[in-house]
Design a protein around this motif. Sequence first.
Motif, PDB file in Angstrom:
ATOM      1  N   LEU A   4       0.842  -1.197   0.000  1.00  0.00           N
ATOM      2  CA  LEU A   4       0.000   0.000   0.000  1.00  0.00           C
ATOM      3  C   LEU A   4       0.883   1.254   0.000  1.00  0.00           C
ATOM      4  O   LEU A   4       0.584   2.243  -0.651  1.00  0.00           O
ATOM      5  CB  LEU A   4      -0.868  -0.030   1.261  1.00  0.00           C
ATOM      6  CG  LEU A   4      -2.215   0.663   1.228  1.00  0.00           C
ATOM      7  CD1 LEU A   4      -3.064   0.166   0.064  1.00  0.00           C
ATOM      8  CD2 LEU A   4      -2.924   0.439   2.535  1.00  0.00           C
ATOM      9  N   CYS A   5       1.965   1.186   0.711  1.00  0.00           N
ATOM     10  CA  CYS A   5       2.876   2.321   0.820  1.00  0.00           C
ATOM     11  C   CYS A   5       3.521   2.679  -0.512  1.00  0.00           C
ATOM     12  O   CYS A   5       3.967   3.799  -0.699  1.00  0.00           O
ATOM     13  CB  CYS A   5       3.969   2.011   1.832  1.00  0.00           C
ATOM     14  SG  CYS A   5       3.372   1.891   3.512  1.00  0.00           S
ATOM     15  N   LYS A   6       3.591   1.697  -1.399  1.00  0.00           N
ATOM     16  CA  LYS A   6       4.276   1.943  -2.670  1.00  0.00           C
ATOM     17  C   LYS A   6       3.346   2.407  -3.780  1.00  0.00           C
ATOM     18  O   LYS A   6       3.793   2.728  -4.872  1.00  0.00           O
ATOM     19  CB  LYS A   6       4.980   0.650  -3.134  1.00  0.00           C
ATOM     20  CG  LYS A   6       5.989   0.120  -2.155  1.00  0.00           C
ATOM     21  CD  LYS A   6       7.173   1.066  -2.029  1.00  0.00           C
ATOM     22  CE  LYS A   6       8.182   0.495  -1.055  1.00  0.00           C
ATOM     23  NZ  LYS A   6       9.230   1.462  -0.718  1.00  0.00           N
ATOM     24  N   ILE A  29      -1.018   0.657  11.243  1.00  0.00           N
ATOM     25  CA  ILE A  29      -0.736   1.949  10.615  1.00  0.00           C
ATOM     26  C   ILE A  29       0.751   2.011  10.307  1.00  0.00           C
ATOM     27  O   ILE A  29       1.573   1.492  11.071  1.00  0.00           O
ATOM     28  CB  ILE A  29      -1.174   3.128  11.522  1.00  0.00           C
ATOM     29  CG1 ILE A  29      -0.940   4.456  10.811  1.00  0.00           C
ATOM     30  CG2 ILE A  29      -0.461   3.095  12.883  1.00  0.00           C
ATOM     31  CD1 ILE A  29      -1.692   5.625  11.393  1.00  0.00           C
ATOM     32  N   CYS A  30       1.099   2.610   9.192  1.00  0.00           N
ATOM     33  CA  CYS A  30       2.503   2.733   8.813  1.00  0.00           C
ATOM     34  C   CYS A  30       3.091   3.958   9.499  1.00  0.00           C
ATOM     35  O   CYS A  30       2.558   5.058   9.372  1.00  0.00           O
ATOM     36  CB  CYS A  30       2.640   2.856   7.299  1.00  0.00           C
ATOM     37  SG  CYS A  30       4.354   3.048   6.806  1.00  0.00           S
ATOM     38  N   GLU A  31       4.181   3.767  10.203  1.00  0.00           N
ATOM     39  CA  GLU A  31       4.805   4.876  10.928  1.00  0.00           C
ATOM     40  C   GLU A  31       5.495   5.866   9.997  1.00  0.00           C
ATOM     41  O   GLU A  31       5.841   6.955  10.399  1.00  0.00           O
ATOM     42  CB  GLU A  31       5.842   4.334  11.921  1.00  0.00           C
ATOM     43  CG  GLU A  31       5.234   3.872  13.219  1.00  0.00           C
ATOM     44  CD  GLU A  31       6.290   3.602  14.269  1.00  0.00           C
ATOM     45  OE1 GLU A  31       7.339   3.042  13.924  1.00  0.00           O
ATOM     46  OE2 GLU A  31       6.059   3.954  15.432  1.00  0.00           O
ATOM     47  N   GLN A  32       5.740   5.446   8.780  1.00  0.00           N
ATOM     48  CA  GLN A  32       6.419   6.349   7.850  1.00  0.00           C
ATOM     49  C   GLN A  32       5.460   7.083   6.928  1.00  0.00           C
ATOM     50  O   GLN A  32       5.722   8.207   6.525  1.00  0.00           O
ATOM     51  CB  GLN A  32       7.422   5.560   7.000  1.00  0.00           C
ATOM     52  CG  GLN A  32       8.644   5.165   7.807  1.00  0.00           C
ATOM     53  CD  GLN A  32       9.732   4.570   6.926  1.00  0.00           C
ATOM     54  OE1 GLN A  32       9.541   4.381   5.730  1.00  0.00           O
ATOM     55  NE2 GLN A  32      10.861   4.266   7.513  1.00  0.00           N
ATOM     56  N   CYS A  33       4.357   6.428   6.585  1.00  0.00           N
ATOM     57  CA  CYS A  33       3.459   7.001   5.569  1.00  0.00           C
ATOM     58  C   CYS A  33       2.085   7.376   6.107  1.00  0.00           C
ATOM     59  O   CYS A  33       1.312   8.005   5.398  1.00  0.00           O
ATOM     60  CB  CYS A  33       3.268   6.037   4.414  1.00  0.00           C
ATOM     61  SG  CYS A  33       4.750   5.146   3.944  1.00  0.00           S
ATOM     62  N   ALA A  34       1.770   6.918   7.313  1.00  0.00           N
ATOM     63  CA  ALA A  34       0.445   7.146   7.913  1.00  0.00           C
ATOM     64  C   ALA A  34      -0.657   6.439   7.136  1.00  0.00           C
ATOM     65  O   ALA A  34      -1.813   6.814   7.239  1.00  0.00           O
ATOM     66  CB  ALA A  34       0.133   8.630   8.050  1.00  0.00           C
ATOM     67  N   LEU A  43       2.335  -2.689   4.456  1.00  0.00           N
ATOM     68  CA  LEU A  43       2.906  -1.430   4.913  1.00  0.00           C
ATOM     69  C   LEU A  43       4.408  -1.556   5.072  1.00  0.00           C
ATOM     70  O   LEU A  43       4.926  -2.631   5.367  1.00  0.00           O
ATOM     71  CB  LEU A  43       2.274  -1.027   6.245  1.00  0.00           C
ATOM     72  CG  LEU A  43       0.737  -0.898   6.254  1.00  0.00           C
ATOM     73  CD1 LEU A  43       0.244  -0.679   7.675  1.00  0.00           C
ATOM     74  CD2 LEU A  43       0.278   0.210   5.339  1.00  0.00           C
ATOM     75  N   CYS A  44       5.149  -0.443   4.899  1.00  0.00           N
ATOM     76  CA  CYS A  44       6.603  -0.529   4.995  1.00  0.00           C
ATOM     77  C   CYS A  44       7.077  -0.493   6.441  1.00  0.00           C
ATOM     78  O   CYS A  44       8.115  -1.034   6.772  1.00  0.00           O
ATOM     79  CB  CYS A  44       7.273   0.546   4.147  1.00  0.00           C
ATOM     80  SG  CYS A  44       6.847   2.227   4.547  1.00  0.00           S
ATOM     81  N   LYS A  45       6.323   0.168   7.319  1.00  0.00           N
ATOM     82  CA  LYS A  45       6.691   0.178   8.729  1.00  0.00           C
ATOM     83  C   LYS A  45       5.441   0.044   9.599  1.00  0.00           C
ATOM     84  O   LYS A  45       4.994   1.013  10.234  1.00  0.00           O
ATOM     85  CB  LYS A  45       7.449   1.459   9.083  1.00  0.00           C
ATOM     86  CG  LYS A  45       8.220   1.340  10.368  1.00  0.00           C
ATOM     87  CD  LYS A  45       9.418   2.266  10.372  1.00  0.00           C
ATOM     88  CE  LYS A  45      10.305   1.959  11.568  1.00  0.00           C
ATOM     89  NZ  LYS A  45      10.223   2.985  12.613  1.00  0.00           N
ATOM     90  N   PRO A  46       4.848  -1.145   9.576  1.00  0.00           N
ATOM     91  CA  PRO A  46       3.568  -1.359  10.253  1.00  0.00           C
ATOM     92  C   PRO A  46       3.668  -1.381  11.766  1.00  0.00           C
ATOM     93  O   PRO A  46       4.611  -1.936  12.336  1.00  0.00           O
ATOM     94  CB  PRO A  46       3.123  -2.723   9.726  1.00  0.00           C
ATOM     95  CG  PRO A  46       4.389  -3.435   9.408  1.00  0.00           C
ATOM     96  CD  PRO A  46       5.349  -2.368   8.937  1.00  0.00           C
TER      97      PRO A  46
END
Length: 56
Positions: A4-6, A29-34, A43-46
């Motif tokens: 999703l982040c990409k 929630i992704c800490e980098q992309c919200a 997610l890249c940082k879930p």
Amino acid sequence: MKKLCKINRKEIRQSMPFVLSVVAKPRYICEQCARVSSDKSLLCKPVKIKDYKQKK
Ligand SMILES: [Zn+2]
């Protein structure tokens, strides 16, 4: 499966059915992309949303 982040702004529209299906009941929630998702692998940082709610 693409993360999703990409997904970029041009891909959002064509990916909408997929996007809607993973954001409807978010658990992470992704800490980098919200961005949010029910599946942390998208997610890249879930981080668990539940954990954040409890930290307050
Ligand atoms: Zn991300």
